[in-house]
Motif scaffolding. Structure first.
Motif, short mmCIF file in Angstrom:
data_model
loop_
_atom_site.label_atom_id
_atom_site.label_comp_id
_atom_site.label_asym_id
_atom_site.label_seq_id
_atom_site.Cartn_x
_atom_site.Cartn_y
_atom_site.Cartn_z
N LEU A 10 0.93 -1.33 0.28
CA LEU A 10 0.20 -0.20 -0.29
C LEU A 10 0.78 1.18 -0.37
N ALA A 11 2.46 1.63 0.59
CA ALA A 11 3.01 2.18 0.33
C ALA A 11 3.44 3.08 -0.72
N PHE A 29 8.42 -1.30 -8.80
CA PHE A 29 9.08 -2.45 -8.72
C PHE A 29 8.40 -3.28 -7.61
N GLU A 30 7.47 -4.52 -7.65
CA GLU A 30 6.92 -5.36 -7.09
C GLU A 30 7.82 -6.73 -6.81
N SER A 31 8.12 -7.01 -5.63
CA SER A 31 9.34 -8.53 -6.03
C SER A 31 8.22 -10.16 -6.56
N GLY A 37 1.37 -6.80 -0.68
CA GLY A 37 2.63 -6.76 0.33
C GLY A 37 1.58 -7.92 1.53
N LEU A 38 1.78 -6.74 2.63
CA LEU A 38 0.59 -7.62 4.04
C LEU A 38 -0.85 -7.53 3.23
N LEU A 54 -6.83 -10.19 8.01
CA LEU A 54 -7.90 -9.71 8.19
C LEU A 54 -7.57 -8.02 8.65
N HIS A 55 -8.31 -7.99 7.06
CA HIS A 55 -8.10 -6.03 7.14
C HIS A 55 -9.75 -5.67 7.94
N ALA A 56 -9.35 -5.11 9.00
CA ALA A 56 -10.41 -3.55 9.08
C ALA A 56 -10.02 -2.02 8.48
N TYR A 61 -9.31 6.95 9.38
CA TYR A 61 -7.95 6.71 9.36
C TYR A 61 -8.31 7.56 8.11
N LEU A 237 14.12 -5.93 -6.02
CA LEU A 237 15.42 -5.73 -6.61
C LEU A 237 15.88 -6.66 -5.52
N SER A 429 4.61 1.21 6.50
CA SER A 429 4.06 1.92 7.61
C SER A 429 5.22 1.80 8.55
N SER A 438 0.05 0.37 10.47
CA SER A 438 -1.06 -0.13 9.79
C SER A 438 -1.46 0.30 7.87
N MET A 439 -2.63 0.13 7.57
CA MET A 439 -3.07 0.14 6.31
C MET A 439 -3.07 1.44 6.28
C1 LIG Z 1 -2.30 -10.40 9.59
C2 LIG Z 1 -2.09 -8.78 9.77
C3 LIG Z 1 -3.40 -8.31 10.03
C4 LIG Z 1 -3.67 -6.81 9.76
N1 LIG Z 1 -4.54 -5.99 10.14
C5 LIG Z 1 -4.28 -4.53 9.71
C6 LIG Z 1 -6.17 -3.84 10.05
O1 LIG Z 1 -7.03 -4.23 10.10
N2 LIG Z 1 -6.31 -2.87 10.13
C7 LIG Z 1 -4.51 -1.95 9.30
O2 LIG Z 1 -5.09 -0.98 9.30
N3 LIG Z 1 -3.83 -2.43 9.04
C8 LIG Z 1 -3.82 -3.38 9.37
N4 LIG Z 1 -2.97 -5.09 9.23
C9 LIG Z 1 -0.96 -4.40 9.21
C10 LIG Z 1 -1.17 -3.44 7.24
O3 LIG Z 1 -1.28 -4.78 6.60
C11 LIG Z 1 0.48 -3.10 6.60
O4 LIG Z 1 0.38 -2.09 7.80
C12 LIG Z 1 0.38 -2.46 5.38
O5 LIG Z 1 -0.20 -3.58 4.96
C13 LIG Z 1 1.65 -2.09 5.52
O6 LIG Z 1 1.58 -2.06 4.01
P1 LIG Z 1 3.60 -1.53 3.07
O7 LIG Z 1 3.30 -0.97 2.21
O8 LIG Z 1 4.19 0.09 4.73
O9 LIG Z 1 4.32 -2.50 4.06
P2 LIG Z 1 4.50 -3.92 2.73
O10 LIG Z 1 2.67 -4.33 3.05
O11 LIG Z 1 5.01 -5.06 3.54
O12 LIG Z 1 4.88 -3.72 1.38
C14 LIG Z 1 6.22 -4.21 1.39
C15 LIG Z 1 5.98 -4.59 -0.75
O13 LIG Z 1 7.64 -4.49 -1.05
C16 LIG Z 1 7.52 -6.15 -0.87
N5 LIG Z 1 9.20 -6.12 -1.77
C17 LIG Z 1 9.98 -7.12 -0.41
N6 LIG Z 1 11.01 -7.09 -0.96
C18 LIG Z 1 10.95 -6.62 -2.35
C19 LIG Z 1 12.17 -6.27 -3.14
N7 LIG Z 1 13.64 -6.51 -2.88
N8 LIG Z 1 12.06 -5.86 -4.07
C20 LIG Z 1 10.71 -5.04 -4.32
N9 LIG Z 1 10.02 -5.37 -3.81
C21 LIG Z 1 9.94 -5.95 -2.36
C22 LIG Z 1 7.16 -7.17 -0.82
O14 LIG Z 1 7.09 -7.84 -1.64
C23 LIG Z 1 5.46 -5.55 -0.40
O15 LIG Z 1 4.95 -5.94 -1.55
C24 LIG Z 1 -2.33 -6.79 8.87
C25 LIG Z 1 -1.55 -6.62 9.06
C26 LIG Z 1 -1.33 -8.48 8.87
C27 LIG Z 1 0.31 -8.83 8.40
#
Ligand SMILES: Cc1cc2nc3c(=O)[nH]c(=O)nc-3n(C[C@H](O)[C@H](O)[C@H](O)COP(=O)(O)OP(=O)(O)OC[C@H]3O[C@@H](n4cnc5c(N)ncnc54)[C@H](O)[C@@H]3O)c2cc1C
Length: 474
Positions: A10-11, A29-31, A37-38, A54-56, A61, A237, A429, A438-439
């Motif tokens: 999402l970031a 560029f997504e791996s 991601g999460l 499970l995401h709420a 927000y 990457l 995040s 969080s999301m």
């Molecule tokens: C079980 C669970 C329940 C959750 N429940 C909630 C909720 O109810 N509400 C809420 O707000 N949040 C919730 N969260 C948290 C939320 O999902 C995360 O905070 C948010 O999605 C993080 O996003 P991000 O983009 O920062 O990181 P990430 O989602 O970790 O994204 C990082 C991305 O980088 C990619 N990547 C990694 N290495 C490389 C590389 N070498 N080259 C290129 N790409 C790469 C990964 O594949 C991934 O797509 C939950 C998380 C989990 C795991």
């Protein structure tokens, strides 16, 4: 500016979205072969979805809700009754409601506490309500200062009863951070409570109407690509190659499926990968820089997401539920709460198993056996006796390193989106923003990274702004 973004969670997606809004040209560029991601999700051989988590979504927000509005997909958020609902393990198959009346904040949340007679005595309720007061009166500065205490220590200092601590805050702590109150920073839960107490609909919960990959990530991709950006899958990457002055010379992408490695040159570079991956890929010269050294203080927390498909309905509650179980955290019957997963006759319970550090290396069979045992306590009428409900199938999704571990003192290690390297930015995040792991935090971090870029390199007029409040459809 051409901006290369590593990471399509999402970031990374939010960063690209706000970069195209301000006239830049991002390329993600997504791996993996799936975005999110999460929040990534997949379909099994029967066409049933399973998810990383499970995401709420919460009313508090603002940046996420604004994003839904900007993508014109607000109708995909399914808002639930304004309440927090807890299982009552001592009275199986009954639920305790903190129902939030439709009156101004903070009185709505305080009323929900005062009106709950299942879990709290009057003395406990008053202590609880009074204990939360400093957070409301003294605001975010106070909340940030409490990072030195664990939640358990903070509760003791406030004189909040052990019963409240065990009943309400273990559930909240496990749900927000996947760890227990003795391990979690007080700042985390206070931040959430503070938002809930300040915003009338802050604690209102919504579920997406389908999988996040299809219903949230895809519209972001469509938006980005329609405006000149690109999103590429299976492009990991491999190395951040730097110049003598420490700036990024290029990204080196690992070639998959027999393809050669590929050099990607851009004007600016963003890491939207998790902090654990960023630490591994950190160029050697950056390890001398205090800004990047701080990342050593952050580490992803293990968590497990469980999906259990039953042959009948186990509950009729259309909401997020706090299990109050040692093994499990929050759960929902997704066959009710989520439109695309709907099944009128059979339950699909999705659970977060947390804390997961003792379970992450166990087999799926061991995890499911322990979960079923726990469910027999929560749903004895359905899972014991002569004709118990049958588990049709299950799916276990383990994430050994998810969001950063929010233990006391971590705030000081969270980096800004702008780095000391002039052509390199961070999103994710775990980076410093007020919405934790969080999301909402991920979206805000991407937006802040895009804003930092747009401030340094103005292109076309920007339509992006950081939101601090947002109306929630009621
Ligand atoms: C079980 C669970 C329940 C959750 N429940 C909630 C909720 O109810 N509400 C809420 O707000 N949040 C919730 N969260 C948290 C939320 O999902 C995360 O905070 C948010 O999605 C993080 O996003 P991000 O983009 O920062 O990181 P990430 O989602 O970790 O994204 C990082 C991305 O980088 C990619 N990547 C990694 N290495 C490389 C590389 N070498 N080259 C290129 N790409 C790469 C990964 O594949 C991934 O797509 C939950 C998380 C989990 C795991």
């Amino acid at each position: 500016m051409r901006v290369a973004i590593a990471g399509g969670g999402l970031a990374g997606l939010a960063c690209a979205k706000y970069l195209v809004d301000s006239g830049h040209q991002p390329i993600i560029f997504e791996s993996r072969d799936v975005l999110g991601g999460l929040v990534a999700a997949w379909k099994d051989q029967d066409g049933d979805w399973y998810e990383t988590g499970l995401h709420a979504f919460f009313g508090a927000y603002p940046n996420m809700l604004q994003l839904f509005k900007e993508l014109d997909i607000e109708d995909r958020l399914q808002w639930k009754e304004h309440a927090l609902i807890f299982n009552q393990p001592e009275k199986p198959e009954t639920y305790s409601y903190f129902s939030v009346p439709n009156i101004p904040a903070p009185f709505n949340v305080l009323m929900s506490i005062l009106r709950n007679n299942d879990m709290l005595t009057w003395t406990q309720k008053l202590r609880f309500a009074l204990g939360l007061w400093p957070g409301v009166l003294r605001g975010q500065k106070y909340v940030e200062a409490m990072d030195k205490y664990s939640l358990k220590e903070w509760l003791e200092r406030q004189g909040i009863d052990e019963r409240v601590s065990s009943d309400v805050f273990i559930a909240a702590s496990k749900a927000l951070t996947f760890i227990n109150p003795e391990d979690v920073s007080a700042t985390i839960v206070l931040t959430a409570v503070n938002k809930f107490l300040r915003e009338r609909y802050g604690s209102k919960i919504a579920f997406l109407d389908g999988s996040p990959t299809e219903r949230l990530c895809q519209p972001m991709v469509d938006y980005i690509t329609a405006r000149g950006g690109e999103v590429l899958l299976e492009k990991p990457l491999k190395e951040i190659v730097v110049n003598a002055d420490g700036t990024v010379r290029h990204f080196l992408m690992r070639g998959l499926h027999g393809q050669p490695d590929q050099i990607v040159e851009a004007d600016l570079y963003v890491s939207a990968m998790s902090v654990d991956v960023m630490k591994v890929l950190m160029p050697q010269p950056w390890k001398e820089i205090p800004f990047f050294q701080k990342l050593e203080g952050l580490e992803g927390v293990p968590v497990i997401n469980l999906h259990l498909w039953f042959d009948r309905k186990l509950t009729d509650i259309d909401h997020l539920l706090f299990s109050r179980s040692d093994l499990l955290s929050v759960y929902a019957d997704m066959s009710i709460t989520c439109k695309a997963y709907e099944d009128p006759d059979r339950s699909m319970l999705e659970f977060v198993l947390a804390p997961a550090k003792d379970w992450i290396d166990r087999t799926d069979e061991e995890i499911i056996a322990a979960t079923m045992k726990e469910l027999e306590r929560l749903f004895p009428q359905h899972l014991t006796g002569e004709n118990p409900a049958k588990l049709r199938k299950y799916k276990v999704v383990k994430t050994p390193r998810s969001v950063y571990t929010a233990s006391p003192g971590r705030q000081a290690f969270r980096p800004d989106q702008e780095t000391p390297i002039s052509n390199f930015y961070l999103a994710g995040s775990y980076t410093l923003q007020q919405y934790l792991g969080s999301m909402e935090g991920a979206v805000l971090s991407g937006k802040l990274a895009a804003q930092a870029i747009s401030n340094a390199y103005p292109a076309a007029p920007s339509s992006a702004s950081v939101s601090s409040s947002q109306a929630v459809p009621v």
